[in-house]
Structures are given as structure tokens and as C-alpha cells.
Write a protein that holds these residues in place. Structure first.
Motif, mmCIF file in Angstrom:
data_model
loop_
_atom_site.group_PDB
_atom_site.id
_atom_site.type_symbol
_atom_site.label_atom_id
_atom_site.label_comp_id
_atom_site.label_asym_id
_atom_site.label_seq_id
_atom_site.Cartn_x
_atom_site.Cartn_y
_atom_site.Cartn_z
ATOM 1 N N VAL A 182 0.959 -1.108 0.037
ATOM 2 C CA VAL A 182 0.293 -0.201 0.249
ATOM 3 C C VAL A 182 0.970 1.703 0.238
ATOM 4 C CG1 VAL A 182 -1.856 1.188 1.048
ATOM 5 C CG2 VAL A 182 -1.796 -1.310 1.161
ATOM 6 N N SER A 183 2.048 1.041 0.754
ATOM 7 C CA SER A 183 2.725 2.345 0.247
ATOM 8 C C SER A 183 4.098 2.332 -0.105
ATOM 9 C CB SER A 183 3.671 2.735 1.788
ATOM 10 O OG SER A 183 3.522 1.068 2.297
ATOM 11 N N ASP A 184 3.692 1.289 -1.402
ATOM 12 C CA ASP A 184 5.133 1.189 -2.151
ATOM 13 C C ASP A 184 6.300 0.760 -2.105
ATOM 14 O OD1 ASP A 184 3.023 1.147 -4.400
ATOM 15 O OD2 ASP A 184 2.739 3.190 -4.220
ATOM 16 N N ARG A 185 7.002 0.241 -1.095
ATOM 17 C CA ARG A 185 7.708 0.667 -0.172
ATOM 18 C C ARG A 185 8.701 -0.926 0.052
ATOM 19 N NH1 ARG A 185 6.799 5.189 -0.327
ATOM 20 N NH2 ARG A 185 7.625 6.581 1.595
ATOM 21 N N ALA A 186 7.359 -2.343 -0.771
ATOM 22 C CA ALA A 186 7.318 -3.848 -0.917
ATOM 23 C C ALA A 186 9.494 -4.086 -0.743
ATOM 24 C CB ALA A 186 7.279 -4.484 -1.833
ATOM 25 N N THR A 187 10.131 -3.123 -1.708
ATOM 26 C CA THR A 187 11.421 -3.505 -1.700
ATOM 27 C C THR A 187 12.288 -2.441 -1.217
ATOM 28 O OG1 THR A 187 11.552 -2.113 -3.924
ATOM 29 C CG2 THR A 187 11.079 -4.721 -4.416
ATOM 30 N N GLN A 188 12.000 -1.644 -0.370
ATOM 31 C CA GLN A 188 12.787 -0.768 0.154
ATOM 32 C C GLN A 188 13.475 -1.685 2.142
ATOM 33 O OE1 GLN A 188 11.488 2.893 -0.178
ATOM 34 N NE2 GLN A 188 11.359 2.778 -1.939
ATOM 35 N N TYR A 189 12.234 -1.879 2.289
ATOM 36 C CA TYR A 189 12.517 -2.113 3.773
ATOM 37 C C TYR A 189 12.966 -3.789 3.970
ATOM 38 C CZ TYR A 189 11.120 2.499 4.618
ATOM 39 O OH TYR A 189 11.467 3.770 4.921
ATOM 40 N N ASP A 190 13.942 -4.714 4.947
ATOM 41 C CA ASP A 190 13.889 -6.034 4.995
ATOM 42 C C ASP A 190 13.191 -5.463 7.020
ATOM 43 O OD1 ASP A 190 15.494 -6.722 3.273
ATOM 44 O OD2 ASP A 190 17.787 -6.609 4.424
ATOM 45 N N VAL A 191 12.410 -6.975 6.541
ATOM 46 C CA VAL A 191 11.798 -6.921 8.343
ATOM 47 C C VAL A 191 12.108 -8.115 8.335
ATOM 48 C CG1 VAL A 191 9.274 -7.479 8.812
ATOM 49 C CG2 VAL A 191 9.760 -5.892 6.398
ATOM 50 N N ILE A 192 12.273 -8.185 9.635
ATOM 51 C CA ILE A 192 12.584 -9.352 11.169
ATOM 52 C C ILE A 192 11.404 -8.989 12.018
ATOM 53 C CG2 ILE A 192 14.055 -10.609 12.613
ATOM 54 C CD1 ILE A 192 16.810 -8.697 10.806
ATOM 55 N N CYS A 193 11.005 -10.214 12.272
ATOM 56 C CA CYS A 193 10.068 -11.147 13.564
ATOM 57 C C CYS A 193 10.187 -11.728 14.154
ATOM 58 C CB CYS A 193 8.501 -10.173 12.530
ATOM 59 S SG CYS A 193 7.916 -11.367 11.551
ATOM 60 N N THR A 194 10.160 -11.474 15.622
ATOM 61 C CA THR A 194 9.657 -12.730 16.012
ATOM 62 C C THR A 194 8.053 -12.606 16.576
ATOM 63 O OG1 THR A 194 10.302 -11.859 18.515
ATOM 64 C CG2 THR A 194 11.865 -12.800 17.181
ATOM 65 N N VAL A 195 7.202 -13.380 16.594
ATOM 66 C CA VAL A 195 5.894 -14.461 16.984
ATOM 67 C C VAL A 195 6.248 -15.554 17.580
ATOM 68 C CG1 VAL A 195 5.707 -15.132 14.740
ATOM 69 C CG2 VAL A 195 3.545 -13.541 16.008
ATOM 70 N N GLU A 196 4.591 -15.271 18.011
ATOM 71 C CA GLU A 196 4.687 -16.229 19.630
ATOM 72 C C GLU A 196 3.000 -16.312 20.267
ATOM 73 O OE1 GLU A 196 5.846 -14.079 23.720
ATOM 74 O OE2 GLU A 196 7.392 -15.873 22.275
ATOM 75 N N GLY A 197 2.254 -17.154 20.325
ATOM 76 C CA GLY A 197 0.677 -17.436 20.639
ATOM 77 C C GLY A 197 -0.286 -17.112 19.058
ATOM 78 N N SER A 198 -1.534 -17.789 19.879
ATOM 79 C CA SER A 198 -2.429 -17.918 18.941
ATOM 80 C C SER A 198 -2.041 -19.091 18.067
ATOM 81 C CB SER A 198 -2.956 -16.500 18.344
ATOM 82 O OG SER A 198 -4.171 -16.917 17.992
ATOM 83 N N GLY A 199 -2.265 -18.502 16.833
ATOM 84 C CA GLY A 199 -2.592 -19.514 15.442
ATOM 85 C C GLY A 199 -1.832 -19.059 14.696
ATOM 86 N N LEU A 200 -2.067 -19.556 12.861
ATOM 87 C CA LEU A 200 -1.161 -18.860 12.167
ATOM 88 C C LEU A 200 -2.300 -17.380 11.830
ATOM 89 C CD1 LEU A 200 -0.042 -21.899 10.068
ATOM 90 C CD2 LEU A 200 1.429 -20.723 11.265
ATOM 91 N N SER A 201 -2.693 -17.001 11.656
ATOM 92 C CA SER A 201 -4.047 -16.172 11.252
ATOM 93 C C SER A 201 -3.567 -14.928 12.103
ATOM 94 C CB SER A 201 -5.878 -16.443 10.667
ATOM 95 O OG SER A 201 -5.697 -15.389 10.401
ATOM 96 N N GLY A 202 -3.650 -15.490 13.736
ATOM 97 C CA GLY A 202 -3.897 -14.615 14.317
ATOM 98 C C GLY A 202 -1.902 -14.028 14.279
ATOM 99 N N GLN A 203 -0.914 -14.533 14.552
ATOM 100 C CA GLN A 203 0.218 -14.322 13.810
ATOM 101 C C GLN A 203 0.005 -13.588 12.288
ATOM 102 O OE1 GLN A 203 2.641 -17.888 14.183
ATOM 103 N NE2 GLN A 203 2.159 -17.864 17.075
ATOM 104 N N ALA A 204 -0.551 -13.615 11.567
ATOM 105 C CA ALA A 204 0.024 -12.735 10.423
ATOM 106 C C ALA A 204 -0.563 -11.970 10.695
ATOM 107 C CB ALA A 204 -0.666 -13.584 9.568
#
Length: 164
Positions: A88-110
Motif C-alpha cells: 500500500v505504501s509502495d515500499r515492498a523492495t525498500q525495507y527488510d523486516v525481521i520479526c518474532t511472533v508467538e501465541g495464537s494460530g497462524l492467522s492471528g500471528q499474520a
């Protein structure tokens, strides 16, 4: 006596008018928030999932819990959901994203990653707030699973009353 009170209120109102004109254009100013490594950090939440998201300049790689996004989220819908703030912000190839996620299921994590990524993008580029806010990416979805009640089969479902 009434003349005195009328003049006092008139000068009081004039003073208030002068104050309001100077405060009218004071919109909140958002500033860039980066850590020592030049990354923007934010936490995203959805259902019982909590995602910690770091955004840094890069090539568009998304890493979740040490795995590539294709490995962690096999369903394309979830990968598309995570990438929505970047596309949406036209930044798909400008940033690297690193994340840690826990809890819930895959839909909630997304959903938690999307929420955290949106906030981290606004910390990196405060002007993106105007782009992301109308799509609802900065709003935390507060819906959570209702607890099970005593004397019920589930949260609201009763036990069967009668077979016949």
C-alpha cells in the motif's frame, strides 16, 4: 453592574478567540524513532498473538522467527496479509523486516505481524501514517476468544436439554 459584566465577558471572549486562532493549525507532529542500529521497532497484537517487528533499509526480505516467510506461512493469503502495509505504501523492495511472533494460530500471528509492521513503518517514515491509517492497518483488532463459562459446553453453547 450589568455593563461591567458584559465588558468583562467581551474581553474574555476576545482573549479566547485570539488563543483559538493560534492553536488551530497545531496537528500532532510525528518524528522518526530509530534504535542504535538504525532500525524501527514496534509490537503488533492480534487475538493472543504478539509480534515484535524490526524494520531496516534493505531489499524487501521478510524473516519470521528465523525462517523465510514462504517457509513460515505456507498459505499465500497470509503472506499477502503481511505484505499489505508495504504494498500500500509502495515500499515492498525498500525495507527488510525481521520479526518474532508467538501465541495464537497462524492467522492471528499474520495479523499481529501486519499490525506491528505498520507501526514500525510509521516509526521509520512518519509521513506514511497518512497512507496506512485509512486502510485500518494501525488499528489494533481487539477481538479475542471469549472464555468458557461454568455450566456451559463452550463460551455460550448450553448442554443438550433433552434427547426426546
Amino acid at each position: 453592574m450589568t455593563d461591567v459584566t458584559n465588558t468583562e465577558t467581551a474581553t474574555g471572549f476576545d482573549a479566547l478567540k485570539g488563543l483559538s486562532s493560534s492553536v488551530e493549525n497545531d496537528a500532532p507532529v510525528y518524528v522518526q524513532k530509530l534504535d542504535a542500529q538504525g532500525r524501527a521497532y514496534s509490537t503488533g497484537k492480534r487475538k493472543n498473538a504478539i509480534a515484535r517487528v524490526w524494520v531496516k533499509p534493505g531489499t524487501g526480505k521478510i524473516t519470521i522467527n528465523g525462517k523465510d516467510q514462504e517457509q513460515y506461512f505456507a498459505r499465500p493469503v497470509l503472506r499477502m496479509m503481511i505484505a499489505q502495509p508495504l504494498t500500500v505504501s509502495d515500499r515492498a523492495t525498500q525495507y527488510d523486516v525481521i520479526c518474532t511472533v508467538e501465541g495464537s494460530g497462524l492467522s492471528g500471528q499474520a495479523g499481529a505481524i501486519r499490525h506491528g509492521l505498520s507501526h514500525a513503518l510509521t516509526h521509520f517514515e512518519p509521513e506514511l501514517r497518512k497512507v496506512l491509517k485509512p486502510h485500518g492497518f494501525l488499528t489494533r483488532d481487539s477481538r479475542v476468544v471469549e472464555r468458557k463459562k461454568y455450566g456451559r459446553a463452550k463460551a455460550r453453547r448450553s448442554f443438550q436439554f433433552s434427547k426426546r
